[in-house]
Design an enzyme around this catalytic site. Structure first.
Site, mmCIF file in Angstrom:
data_model
loop_
_atom_site.group_PDB
_atom_site.id
_atom_site.type_symbol
_atom_site.label_atom_id
_atom_site.label_comp_id
_atom_site.label_asym_id
_atom_site.label_seq_id
_atom_site.Cartn_x
_atom_site.Cartn_y
_atom_site.Cartn_z
ATOM 1 N N GLU A 39 50.599 -0.097 54.237
ATOM 2 C CA GLU A 39 51.630 0.924 54.028
ATOM 3 C C GLU A 39 52.655 0.398 53.025
ATOM 4 O O GLU A 39 53.095 -0.747 53.137
ATOM 5 C CB GLU A 39 52.381 1.278 55.323
ATOM 6 C CG GLU A 39 51.593 2.035 56.361
ATOM 7 C CD GLU A 39 52.465 2.364 57.579
ATOM 8 O OE1 GLU A 39 53.706 2.508 57.418
ATOM 9 O OE2 GLU A 39 51.913 2.462 58.691
ATOM 10 N N GLU B 106 56.595 14.607 56.579
ATOM 11 C CA GLU B 106 56.216 14.977 57.949
ATOM 12 C C GLU B 106 57.472 15.378 58.721
ATOM 13 O O GLU B 106 58.265 14.531 59.124
ATOM 14 C CB GLU B 106 55.491 13.821 58.624
ATOM 15 C CG GLU B 106 54.185 13.436 57.913
ATOM 16 C CD GLU B 106 53.559 12.178 58.472
ATOM 17 O OE1 GLU B 106 53.108 12.201 59.641
ATOM 18 O OE2 GLU B 106 53.532 11.156 57.747
ATOM 19 N N LYS C 299 58.638 13.878 62.472
ATOM 20 C CA LYS C 299 58.837 12.460 62.759
ATOM 21 C C LYS C 299 60.265 12.216 63.225
ATOM 22 O O LYS C 299 61.212 12.778 62.668
ATOM 23 C CB LYS C 299 58.552 11.616 61.513
ATOM 24 C CG LYS C 299 57.091 11.594 61.101
ATOM 25 C CD LYS C 299 56.807 10.493 60.088
ATOM 26 C CE LYS C 299 56.767 9.145 60.769
ATOM 27 N NZ LYS C 299 56.349 8.066 59.853
ATOM 28 N N GLU D 171 62.570 9.007 57.196
ATOM 29 C CA GLU D 171 61.266 8.959 57.868
ATOM 30 C C GLU D 171 60.452 10.224 57.614
ATOM 31 O O GLU D 171 59.229 10.202 57.660
ATOM 32 C CB GLU D 171 61.450 8.762 59.373
ATOM 33 C CG GLU D 171 61.782 7.344 59.783
ATOM 34 C CD GLU D 171 60.597 6.399 59.599
ATOM 35 O OE1 GLU D 171 59.447 6.803 59.833
ATOM 36 O OE2 GLU D 171 60.837 5.246 59.193
#
Length: 392
Positions: free
Chosen positions: A267, A321, A324, A330
């Protein structure tokens, strides 16, 4: 030349073709994480379409959703399937459950879905110590299950670590594993060394910069022009923070006795939006980091400490997203927005309409339907050579 004399030659050619097509857990240098903690994402089939249009072959998912795994069937894309942290303890204590899990979630779809890896947990050492104890057992049981099912030479077993597993990461050569994790980490690394798995690292210059903006130049974190640093011990020069983080991992591995183990970045990314305390989370910085990262990976070179080991990285993430938890950043790491439009331009296309995609891939129909498998390619190659050799 008689046909009988040609048979050994053809056999060797056939075998060499198959050997050259051995499955690798990472093709090239660039991949992406396909996270799905959101309620507004495109369907898995459209995501596959987008990945093909972007020519991204390496993909990681964080769970084993069958609709997603099935969508990757007959695509040629290479998938690492995640075993979530909540399943780690169960797999550690019950080999039969591990075998059933591999049968139901990996073998069931393989080889039509090209599953090349299983990620057992994610950043487990960032969770409770009870989970630390379970990780090695889970890894062993999942691996043994793949071995029983004759998948161990096709599906690589790994687990990804966050940067918090290290102490003293500056300069890179000083890095070691955290004292309270060494006992667990060494046993894990010994097993991974035995089965040939890499050390998987989630490395975020974005987070490292935010933790110490006074002493870290943002240009150093963004791959932009800067003076860089020189490691006082190795005398190696670093012009970007990601290379320094990876070499810190290599230094820790060498200190622990695993200097030959490869580091793969599972990541890395940069948020395009954040809270007031996350001022560097902007579209401009996110675009700069991800664009320069693509350029860095396209060089197909290693780091200053390991120049011959080509750097490989999965970008986090495909999409923003919206479900999250945590700070605003985030929810804003995506290269694409949920509607398939780009978050910023790093050279990838937006999601095209279904009709356009159908036209685009019509030429590849035979391969998409699975006709051109590695075995058929080897067979056709051998027959072609036979034909040429038998010509008068």
């Amino acid at each position: 030349m008689s046909f009988c004399r040609l048979i050994p030659i053809l056999f060797l050619l056939f075998i060499s073709q198959l050997a050259s097509l051995t499955v690798d857990a990472f093709t090239g240098t660039y991949g992406v994480n396909y996270g799905r903690i959101a309620d507004n994402l495109p369907s898995p089939n459209k995501v596959v379409q987008l990945l093909k249009e972007a020519k991204i072959r390496n993909v990681r998912i964080f769970n084993f959703d069958h609709s997603v795994i099935q969508a990757f069937s007959d695509t040629g894309l290479e998938l690492v399937v995640g075993l979530p942290n909540e399943n780690v303890a169960e797999m550690s204590t019950n080999p039969d459950h591990a075998l059933s899990w591999v049968k139901n979630n990996i073998q069931r779809f393989y080889p039509r879905t090209r599953i090349v890896g299983i990620a057992v947990g994610n950043e487990v050492f960032g969770n409770s110590q009870e989970l630390w104890v379970s990780l090695l057992g889970a890894v062993k049981n999942i691996y043994n299950a793949t071995k029983r099912l004759h998948l161990d030479d096709k599906v690589q077993i790994t687990t990804a670590h966050h940067f918090g597993v290290f102490d003293n990461s500056y300069p890179p050569s000083n890095c070691t594993f955290s004292v309270n994790m060494k006992e667990y980490m060494k046993s894990l690394l010994e097993f991974f060394s035995e089965i040939g798995s890499p050390f998987c690292l989630n490395a975020y210059p974005f987070l490292t910069y935010m933790s110490d903006p006074t002493h870290i130049n943002v240009s150093y974190a963004l791959f932009q022009k800067n003076a860089g640093i020189v490691d006082s011990k190795t005398k190696l020069h670093y012009d970007n923070l990601l290379d320094a983080q990876i070499d810190a991992a290599y230094a820790a591995l060498e200190d622990a006795g695993f200097g030959k183990m490869e580091v793969i970045v599972t990541e890395t990314g940069w948020a395009s939006r954040g809270d007031e305390s996350e001022a560097v989370a902007t579209p401009r910085n996110a675009r700069t980091y991800n664009y320069n990262l693509r350029k860095r990976l396209a060089l197909r070179k290693g780091t200053p400490l390991r120049p011959k080991i080509m750097l490989k990285a999965y970008v986090f993430a495909m999409f923003n997203e919206d479900s999250k938890p945590g700070p605003t950043s985030e929810r804003n790491f995506g290269l694409w927005k949920p509607d398939g439009s780009i978050s910023y331009d790093v050279g990838f296309p937006a999601l095209k309409s279904s009709s356009a995609a159908s036209s685009l891939f019509q030429i590849k129909g035979f391969k998409t339907r699975g006709w051109l498998t590695p075995y058929s390619v080897a067979y056709i190659t051998s027959l072609s050579i036979l034909f040429l050799l038998l010509r008068p």
